[in-house]
Write a protein that holds these residues in place. Structure first.
Motif, short mmCIF file in Angstrom:
data_model
loop_
_atom_site.label_atom_id
_atom_site.label_comp_id
_atom_site.label_asym_id
_atom_site.label_seq_id
_atom_site.Cartn_x
_atom_site.Cartn_y
_atom_site.Cartn_z
N GLN A 20 -6.93 -5.81 3.54
CA GLN A 20 -5.70 -6.33 4.14
C GLN A 20 -5.01 -5.19 4.91
O GLN A 20 -5.30 -4.02 4.71
N SER A 36 -1.08 -2.58 0.37
CA SER A 36 -1.23 -3.72 1.28
C SER A 36 0.13 -4.17 1.80
O SER A 36 1.15 -4.10 1.11
N ALA A 38 0.29 -7.30 2.77
CA ALA A 38 0.20 -8.76 2.60
C ALA A 38 1.10 -9.21 1.45
O ALA A 38 1.67 -8.41 0.71
N ALA A 39 1.18 -10.53 1.32
CA ALA A 39 2.04 -11.11 0.28
C ALA A 39 1.52 -10.77 -1.11
O ALA A 39 2.29 -10.56 -2.04
N SER A 40 0.18 -10.71 -1.25
CA SER A 40 -0.39 -10.32 -2.55
C SER A 40 -0.36 -8.81 -2.66
O SER A 40 -1.20 -8.11 -2.12
N CYS A 41 0.67 -8.34 -3.33
CA CYS A 41 0.95 -6.90 -3.33
C CYS A 41 -0.05 -6.16 -4.22
O CYS A 41 -0.37 -6.61 -5.33
N GLY A 42 -0.53 -5.04 -3.74
CA GLY A 42 -1.45 -4.24 -4.53
C GLY A 42 -1.84 -2.97 -3.79
O GLY A 42 -1.48 -2.75 -2.63
N GLU A 44 -5.22 -0.57 -2.96
CA GLU A 44 -6.66 -0.34 -2.98
C GLU A 44 -6.93 1.15 -3.06
O GLU A 44 -6.23 1.95 -2.42
N SER A 59 -8.86 -1.55 -7.40
CA SER A 59 -7.51 -1.86 -6.92
C SER A 59 -6.65 -2.24 -8.12
O SER A 59 -7.16 -2.56 -9.20
N ALA A 61 -2.63 -4.17 -9.01
CA ALA A 61 -1.48 -4.91 -8.49
C ALA A 61 -0.22 -4.09 -8.65
O ALA A 61 -0.09 -3.25 -9.54
N LYS A 84 11.20 -5.78 -5.26
CA LYS A 84 11.00 -7.13 -5.75
C LYS A 84 12.37 -7.78 -5.93
O LYS A 84 13.27 -7.21 -6.55
#
Length: 986
Positions: A20, A36, A38-42, A44, A59, A61, A84
């Motif tokens: 991402q 990232s 993106a909406a799915s936070c994490g 890598e 990876s 989260a 958040k």
């Protein structure tokens, strides 16, 4: 001024296989973290291998989008600022490497949370997330590259967390943090912070403040605050009615930086009281910029970015520790970057004028990498020069040197990229995020047709979705050796056109290699030997430049050639071809040859090279010819050619040194007629002084020892007096030390180390005449005394005739006294057959009759003569007399030589010692005369003399009381009558 060279520091590039779009990224010791967008936070994690290959490690989260992230090699942890629900959180990810082993266990805990016994056994195999609660939202973070401590910037404050290692059991140690210190800074919102070994850099949009934490020794209660009470006014724009008043740019260094008027209060928050440290803040630098401070005119978006500390490395070890806090600091405006050295002093090293507006800059030990809207730019830095000078402030000597930190900035490369957005680095890898605008993507897809944004907005959006406009690259910088070679090759294009550019580029190449050698990984690197060879080669190239070119820093030819490890012959061979063509020799070459040939070198030039050196100095600096000819390196020089050149110089400016050098060359040729002609052209005293100007005519240094020359050997045989006089002149002018002279004469006379040749004694005696330093005088007096005693006791005559007799020394030297009459009388009673070493005996007695020698120090030396007949008697009595022991002296004389007792008394018993006549000598003589019953006429005669003296000194009744009751009245009556008559006359 920026020097622009089109070199190739960037090698291959690879794309990081991110799933991402990256929002944030940073490098670890051998990994790359990518957060990232993106909406799915994490996050890598990629392992960085050789040549920039990236392999996914795993990876994890995050709580929310990552706003900031930083990695600490100390502790191997990642710290993030995450968001958040419109709230920000500070989290540290510890033991994250367990993911690569397939573990998915995660432990979340607060700072300082006590580990529960129930899960301590599993901590090895799980990642820990340490949450750090703050009263204010975190804005920026920085990890100390030395000890792993964490600094967090919040509104109006900084919070420092110390990294802790908690020992759970023998097999398990975990990381934790402790909030230890809070910096309260009113009306100050940090944009970025940097932290390195108690150095702290804080930037706002237009201000830079550099602080240092100093440990203070004091007894303080927990929570004690240290506040700097200063005015609350800051360097911000002040609105007065309808006017806006802007402050001017300001730079305050050292103590002056306290005038920045930014109050700081320290609050200690450590829970533990053991080994609690107390700090105070030291201001190092404050700099305020204005929005219009740009070479491109007024810019409303002018703001600082990319503040960074880089620890200084010295010869493969990091010195950025609490005891030696030395580092480099970078911060940047859109069009200008500033590099400071921060240690005991804060000093601006370089200013970088960017060709375009910069987005971000990153500092490495070898380069400064800057991204603009269209390119990745590479500049040289002075990290290694700063480190070398910090390690050795006196580095610019005749032995070593380093290019200055103030060299003009050098741009190596401007590499085009589309849409650079962010940059970081790891070792020789540059990680670059590019993100093309929608217009750029469309332009790439249809280059033959210009598409406006308005007309094709929907299509552009579609293209953007199908073809993302971002990439994360790992760009490999080429190896140090490869880039070094390219810089050296490039420098040759300037050799005959722009010499300063040639020197500049070679200096950059030298610093490039020096930085690689200073890296901590140098000793384990595969190309260690190649780097060392390149370093020596770069020194040789710089030596060539400073010796060939007419520069103000010509003297640097000497240290660079020495650092290169080249011999004098090798240097001459490097320069021979060019010098032969132009027949002119620059100051750098002359300076190098002068110093090299006049110092102790175990190198002999060939006849061809020696004659070449002779020619060089004849053309460039003929007055140095005597120095050069007498160098040990020039042993093979043609003496006939040397005499020819010396004669030409002597016609212009004659001197005694030139005469002596010509005589030396005549000896080498075996032309004694020429030698005598030269030596007879000046008086001996002038010749002796001439050796001061050229000591190497007599001796050359080899490994700290002065080796006699052929000239010295000839003088020893033919003119020993001149040789001794010359050596004395050298000693008195600090050209030779006493111990060196001793070894010189011993080697010259070939008597062995333990034997003292007469020529050395002649030197000591001559030096006693000339020397005035008390410590040297005493040493010389003891040395000659020892030698006289040794010869007398061994009955050993000197192997050559002494240059000075006792009479000569008495007449020319205050340290040799006239021999006392009573000493002469005693020695006259000795038979001629017993008079061995008469000159040594008289010189010894003369020294003891003088007042210079420290008699206490001489007593152990004189001990071998204690029983040496009349010589021993004179020595003992002279010593007793010098020590004020007159009665003991009289006893010795009465026992062994009574005839000398009265002579002794007449010479020695004066003033305060006058009473010894009647208190000691008279009673002793009376007693001895009574015991011998007049069988010893010497005693009777001595008694008569003594009575005559006493009768003149004492009152009648005192005199009468001294006379023995059993004496013959007729013997004493004349003296009593004389004493009585003296009284009546008075």
């Amino acid at each position: 001024m920026v020097q622009l060279y089109n070199l190739h520091p960037f090698g291959s590039q690879r794309v990081v296989p991110c799933k991402q779009e990256p929002a944030q990224f940073c490098c670890g010791h051998d990994v790359l973290f990518v957060a990232s967008a993106a909406a799915s936070c994490g996050v890598e994690v990629f392992a960085v291998r050789r040549e920039g290959r990236c392999e996914p490690l795993g990876s994890f989260a995050t709580l929310g989008p990552v706003l900031r992230m930083a990695y600490s090699r100390a502790g191997d942890y990642l710290v993030t600022i995450e968001e958040k629900s419109k709230a920000t959180f500070l989290r540290a990810y510890v033991n994250w490497r367990c993911m690569s082993a397939g573990s998915s266990r995660v432990c979340v805990r607060m700072v300082g949370h006590k580990m529960a016994e129930s899960y301590t056994e599993t901590l090895k195999e799980q990642m820990s997330i340490v949450e750090m609660a703050l009263s204010d939202p975190p804005l920026c973070i920085s990890c100390c590259p030395v000890n792993g401590d964490l600094l967090v910037g919040c509104k109006n404050k900084l919070v420092m967390f110390c990294l802790k290692y908690l020992v759970i059991n023998q097999n398990l140690t975990v990381l934790d943090f402790e909030r230890s210190l809070i910096f309260h800074i009113d009306n100050f919102i940090p944009a970025e912070v940097a932290f390195c070994a108690r150095h702290i850099a804080i930037t706002t949009e237009l201000d830079v403040l550099i602080l240092k934490l100093d440990v203070i020794q004091q007894s303080a209660d927990r929570g004690e605050q240290c506040t700097y009470q200063v005015s609350h006014t800051t360097f911000l724009q002040l609105e007065l009615d309808e006017f806006v008043v802007c402050q001017k740019p300001v730079e305050l260094l050292g103590e002056e930086s306290k005038l920045c008027k930014i109050p700081i209060t320290l609050e200690s928050t450590e829970l533990s009281t053991e080994d609690k440290k107390h700090f105070q803040v030291q201001y190092l630098l404050f700099r305020h910029f204005t929005p219009d401070q740009s070479p491109f005119g007024f810019c409303e978006e002018t703001k600082l970015h990319s503040v960074q500390f880089l620890p200084v490395y010295q010869t493969g070890r990091c010195t950025c520790v609490s005891r030696t806090t030395e580092s480099l600091l970078l911060f940047s405006l859109p069009h200008v970057g500033y590099l400071y050295s921060v240690g005991k002093l804060v000093e601006l090293i370089s200013t970088y004028q960017y060709s375009e507006r910069s987005e971000q800059a990153v500092l490495t030990p070898q380069f400064l990498h800057v991204i603009t809207s269209e390119s990745l730019q590479c500049y040289t830095v002075r990290c290694s020069a700063a480190a070398a000078r910090d390690e050795d402030p006196y580095i610019d000597t005749t032995v070593k040197a380093c290019p200055p930190v103030t060299l003009d900035v050098c741009t190596l490369r401007m590499q085009l990229f589309i849409g650079p957005r962010a940059i970081c680095h790891y070792k020789n890898h540059i990680i670059l995020l590019t993100k093309a605008d929608t217009e750029d993507i469309t332009e790439r897809r249809k280059p033959s047709r210009r598409i406006s944004r308005k007309a094709d907005s929907n299509k552009s959006r579609t293209n953007s979705e199908s073809e993302p406009g971002w990439n994360l690259y790992i760009i490999n910088t080429v190896s140090t050796i490869q880039l070094y070679r390219e810089m050296v090759d490039y420098s040759r294009t300037y050799e005959n056109v722009r010499t300063e550019s040639c020197i500049h580029l070679l200096s950059e190449a030298h610093l490039l290699v020096r930085a690689a050698i200073m890296d901590p990984s140098f000793f384990k690197s595969d190309d260690k030997e190649e780097l060392l060879r390149a370093f020596r080669e770069s020194c040789a190239f710089l030596g060539d430049c400073y010796s060939r070119f007419d520069t103000k820093d010509y003297h640097l030819a000497l240290p660079y050639y020495r650092m290169s490890g080249l011999s004098v012959a090798e240097v001459l061979e490097r320069l021979a071809s060019e010098s032969d063509e132009i027949q002119t020799y620059e100051r750098g070459l002359i300076f190098y040859l002068t110093h090299s040939l006049n110092e102790e070198l175990n190198e002999e030039l060939s006849k061809e090279l020696a004659d070449k050196v002779l020619q060089i100095f004849y053309l460039a600096d003929p007055m140095q010819l005597p120095d050069i000819i007498c160098s040990p390196c020039m042993k093979n020089v043609c003496p006939l050619t040397a005499v020819k050149y010396l004669c030409k110089v002597e016609d212009i400016m004659p001197s005694v040194v030139l005469t002596l050098t010509k005589a030396f060359m005549a000896l080498k040729m075996g032309d004694l007629t020429m030698y005598e002609c030269e030596m007879n052209s000046h008086k001996e005293t002038m010749l002796a002084c001439g050796f001061i100007g050229q000591p190497k005519l007599l001796g050359e240094y080899r490994e700290g020892i002065v080796i006699p020359t052929e000239f010295a050997v000839h003088l020893k045989a033919m003119q020993p007096g001149l040789l001794v006089a010359a050596t004395v002149a050298l000693h008195e002018n600090s050209k030779i030390e006493l111990e060196e002279a001793d070894m010189f004469f011993k080697m010259l006379c070939n008597n062995g180390e333990d034997m003292v040749p007469q020529l050395l004694v002649d030197f000591w005696e001559a030096l006693l005449v000339a020397c005035s330093r008390e410590e040297v005088l005493q040493e010389l007096l003891l040395r000659v005394t020892y030698q006289y005693v040794w010869r007398i006791s061994k009955k050993q005559l000197p192997e050559t005739k002494p240059l000075k007799t006792t009479e000569d020394l008495i007449n020319s030297c205050d340290h040799f006294g006239s021999i006392f009459p009573w000493v002469t009388f005693i020695m006259s009673m000795e038979s001629l057959l017993d008079k061995d070493c008469p000159e040594d005996i008289s010189k010894l007695q003369s020294i003891l009759c003088g007042q210079s020698i420290d008699i206490t120090a001489a007593l152990p030396i004189l001990d071998p003569l204690a029983e040496a007949g009349h010589v021993g008697l004179t020595v003992r009595v002279l010593c007793s007399t010098r020590l004020g022991k007159y009665e003991e002296s009289i006893d010795q004389l009465l026992r062994q030589c009574p005839a000398a007792a009265v002579l002794y008394a007449q010479h020695e018993l004066k003033d305060d010692s006058r009473a010894v006549w009647w208190n000691k000598l008279l009673p002793e003589l009376c007693e001895r005369a009574r015991l011998t019953r007049s069988d010893c006429p010497v005693l009777i005669s001595s008694l008569q003399e003594t009575l005559s003296v006493v009768a003149m000194e004492l009152e009648l009744w005192d005199f009468l009381s001294l006379l023995p009751e059993d004496g013959t009245a007729a013997f004493f009556l004349p003296h009593l009558l004389h004493c009585s008559q003296r009284k009546q006359l008075m």
